[in-house]
Write an enzyme that holds these catalytic residues in place. Structure first.
Site, PDB file in Angstrom:
ATOM      1  N   ASN A   1      -8.806  -0.265   1.396  1.00  0.00           N
ATOM      2  CA  ASN A   1      -9.652  -0.592   2.403  1.00  0.00           C
ATOM      3  C   ASN A   1      -9.508   0.249   3.641  1.00  0.00           C
ATOM      4  OD1 ASN A   1     -11.546  -1.931   4.150  1.00  0.00           O
ATOM      5  ND2 ASN A   1     -10.521  -4.073   3.739  1.00  0.00           N
ATOM      6  N   PRO A   2     -10.437   1.148   3.836  1.00  0.00           N
ATOM      7  CA  PRO A   2     -10.469   1.909   5.129  1.00  0.00           C
ATOM      8  C   PRO A   2     -10.734   0.900   6.422  1.00  0.00           C
ATOM      9  CG  PRO A   2     -12.330   2.389   4.340  1.00  0.00           C
ATOM     10  CD  PRO A   2     -11.698   1.504   3.325  1.00  0.00           C
TER      11      PRO A   2
ATOM     12  N   MET B   1       6.207  -5.645   1.886  1.00  0.00           N
ATOM     13  CA  MET B   1       4.932  -6.311   1.790  1.00  0.00           C
ATOM     14  C   MET B   1       4.649  -6.873   3.368  1.00  0.00           C
ATOM     15  SD  MET B   1       3.469  -5.800  -1.156  1.00  0.00           S
ATOM     16  CE  MET B   1       2.096  -6.949  -1.180  1.00  0.00           C
ATOM     17  N   GLY B   2       3.156  -6.848   3.719  1.00  0.00           N
ATOM     18  CA  GLY B   2       2.774  -7.329   4.775  1.00  0.00           C
ATOM     19  C   GLY B   2       2.966  -6.770   5.998  1.00  0.00           C
ATOM     20  N   GLU B   3       3.435  -5.503   6.215  1.00  0.00           N
ATOM     21  CA  GLU B   3       3.907  -5.025   7.598  1.00  0.00           C
ATOM     22  C   GLU B   3       2.946  -3.821   7.764  1.00  0.00           C
ATOM     23  OE1 GLU B   3       8.106  -5.889   8.537  1.00  0.00           O
ATOM     24  OE2 GLU B   3       8.172  -4.588   6.883  1.00  0.00           O
TER      25      GLU B   3
ATOM     26  N   GLU C   1      -8.653  -9.447  -3.049  1.00  0.00           N
ATOM     27  CA  GLU C   1      -9.815 -10.602  -2.942  1.00  0.00           C
ATOM     28  C   GLU C   1      -9.487 -11.724  -1.956  1.00  0.00           C
ATOM     29  OE1 GLU C   1      -8.407  -8.917  -5.645  1.00  0.00           O
ATOM     30  OE2 GLU C   1     -10.174  -7.687  -6.108  1.00  0.00           O
TER      31      GLU C   1
ATOM     32  N   PRO D   1       4.510   2.743  -0.027  1.00  0.00           N
ATOM     33  CA  PRO D   1       3.527   2.733  -1.238  1.00  0.00           C
ATOM     34  C   PRO D   1       3.139   1.401  -1.353  1.00  0.00           C
ATOM     35  CG  PRO D   1       6.137   2.347  -1.327  1.00  0.00           C
ATOM     36  CD  PRO D   1       5.914   2.873   0.082  1.00  0.00           C
ATOM     37  N   ARG D   2       2.081   1.459  -2.336  1.00  0.00           N
ATOM     38  CA  ARG D   2       1.374   0.194  -2.691  1.00  0.00           C
ATOM     39  C   ARG D   2       2.168  -1.025  -3.298  1.00  0.00           C
ATOM     40  NH1 ARG D   2      -3.343  -2.218  -1.320  1.00  0.00           N
ATOM     41  NH2 ARG D   2      -4.243  -3.734  -2.675  1.00  0.00           N
TER      42      ARG D   2
ATOM     43  N   GLU E   1      -9.375  -1.690   7.239  1.00  0.00           N
ATOM     44  CA  GLU E   1      -8.255  -2.275   8.136  1.00  0.00           C
ATOM     45  C   GLU E   1      -7.620  -0.998   8.895  1.00  0.00           C
ATOM     46  OE1 GLU E   1      -6.599  -5.136   4.465  1.00  0.00           O
ATOM     47  OE2 GLU E   1      -5.808  -3.124   4.521  1.00  0.00           O
TER      48      GLU E   1
END
Length: 427
Positions: A338-339, A312-314, A66, A273-274, A341
């Protein structure tokens, strides 16, 4: 309208619960590396000054998805309102880190205050927002009513509630009317949600269909140095990516990769992984599958059969390495990820069937040829194999992805204009 009993009861209960919530949340944030001062933002203690000139627009979101979804919108509004400043609040340490690295001009981040009198009064006394925009399902009773009482114009953006939440609000019509009447504009993700908001006693003349804001996000950042190193390590090997996978999905992806290696022996899988903290568990799954692997958190480069990207963030960097991306959270009833992205990176999005969080985006992308739905490991392997073997089909799908992203730009400008008008922010 007089405050309903349920609202008054929540105010009283929140005053009792705040000390316990503060202790729990502060510990959680501290364990995540957040400073004491920043953790106390939850109690309404600001760590940034309020801008002295121009209107202040406050965006409140829940967590990572969000928070990131509104950054592109803030950028557009900032271009239209050069004197305005923006505040974005969220609740998690992860969202704070990711948002901080992508903040638009004239924008600051703070942790959201608890929904209780003391924290909210301190927060509102300091920030004095001229307008407040709440994202998706962020319906905190006191936050809404106390912000409204300060005279701020208010909007609910990208509104999306579960069927259970909708049923709950319909059973409490007085409380629903009391809360939803504060909004000058309610923009929903689709027509069904617009109808549901009216059924939940939101003012019908203030409800309208918007768009799924997450399908309008800015492109993911790419670390050019890491990308160069990864490309050098992989040379000309074919690559596919499986990102944002959840527990129970990695086995399916690894089985598909095992099958693909029979016909594409040099194929490389980047598995992200998420939740990176699951890295050790995912590494054990890779070992059990009999596949060789290197790992990002060990400082290793891609090169084995699987690269575990447990950071994260890569994702933007990994997406730049290949043009076939499977998105997790979709083989199980989680709702998908989100597709858009993926499309922004110029890749083809593959997904399982459980994509309720992005129904409209997937429908449009599948129709355009920019995304495909798979149902299991065998189907996933067959789809990836087909795309690897058919260069023309792959190029056509990538072109469709680029066209789809370009078509969304005007919609984001429209949303920005509607908010500026409804919240009376125009000079």
């Amino acid at each position: 309208m007089a405050a309903p009993f349920l609202y008054s009861a929540w105010v009283a209960a929140s005053m009792v619960l705040v000390p316990f919530a503060a202790l729990t949340e502060t510990r959680k944030l501290r364990r995540a590396g957040v400073s004491v001062a920043r953790a106390h933002e939850k109690l309404g203690h600001a760590t940034e000054p309020r801008p002295s000139a121009g209107p202040l627009v406050w965006f409140h979101a829940a967590s990572v998805g969000e928070s990131l979804s509104v950054l592109a919108l803030i950028g557009r509004m900032g271009q239209a309102l050069p004197q305005a400043h923006f505040l974005i609040t969220s609740g998690t340490a992860t969202s704070a880190r990711l948002v901080a690295s992508r903040l638009p001009p004239r924008t600051v981040h703070q942790f959201a205050p608890f929904d209780a009198p003391g924290p909210l009064n301190r927060f509102l006394n300091h920030w004095r927002p001229d307008a407040a925009i709440f994202v998706e399902s962020e319906i905190w009773p006191q936050m809404l009513r106390r912000t409204h009482a300060r005279g701020a114009k208010m909007a609910l953006l990208n509104a999306r509630l579960s069927a259970r939440s909708i049923a709950g609000w319909q059973k409490r019509p007085k409380l629903a009317r009391y809360l939803f009447e504060v909004f000058d504009l309610i923009l929903t993700q689709n027509d069904q949600m617009a109808e549901a908001m009216v059924a939940m006693h939101a003012p019908p003349d203030r409800v309208a269909r918007g768009i799924n804001l997450k399908s309008m996000s800015d492109p993911l950042p790419v670390d050019e140095d890491a990308l160069f190193e990864a490309r050098a390590a992989l040379s000309h090997r074919p690559v596919w990516i499986a990102s944002s996978t959840h527990e129970g999905e990695e086995q399916t992806v690894l089985a598909a990769h095992h099958r693909l290696l029979k016909t594409h022996p040099d194929l490389h899988l980047i598995l992200a992984p998420r939740h990176p903290e699951r890295g050790d568990a995912v590494m054990r799954l890779i070992d059990t599958a009999g596949l060789s692997a290197t790992r990002r958190t060990r400082g290793e480069h891609p090169g084995a059969q699987v690269y575990l990207a447990d950071t994260m963030g890569e994702l933007g960097t990994w997406y730049a390495l290949g043009d076939i991306v499977f998105l997790g959270g979709s083989l199980r009833p989680i709702g998908g990820h989100n597709p858009f992205e993926v499309a922004q990176s110029g890749a083809i999005a593959l997904s399982g069937p459980h994509v309720t969080n992005f129904d409209e985006t997937y429908d449009a992308m599948v129709e355009a040829g920019a995304a495909r739905i798979v149902k299991d490991s065998q189907d996933l392997a067959a789809t990836v194999d087909s795309l690897l073997n058919d260069t023309d089909a792959r190029d056509t799908a990538r072109a469709a992805a680029r066209s789809f992203t370009e078509s969304q730009t005007d919609q984001l400008d429209t949303i920005a204009e509607r908010l500026i008008k409804a919240l009376e922010l125009a000079p």
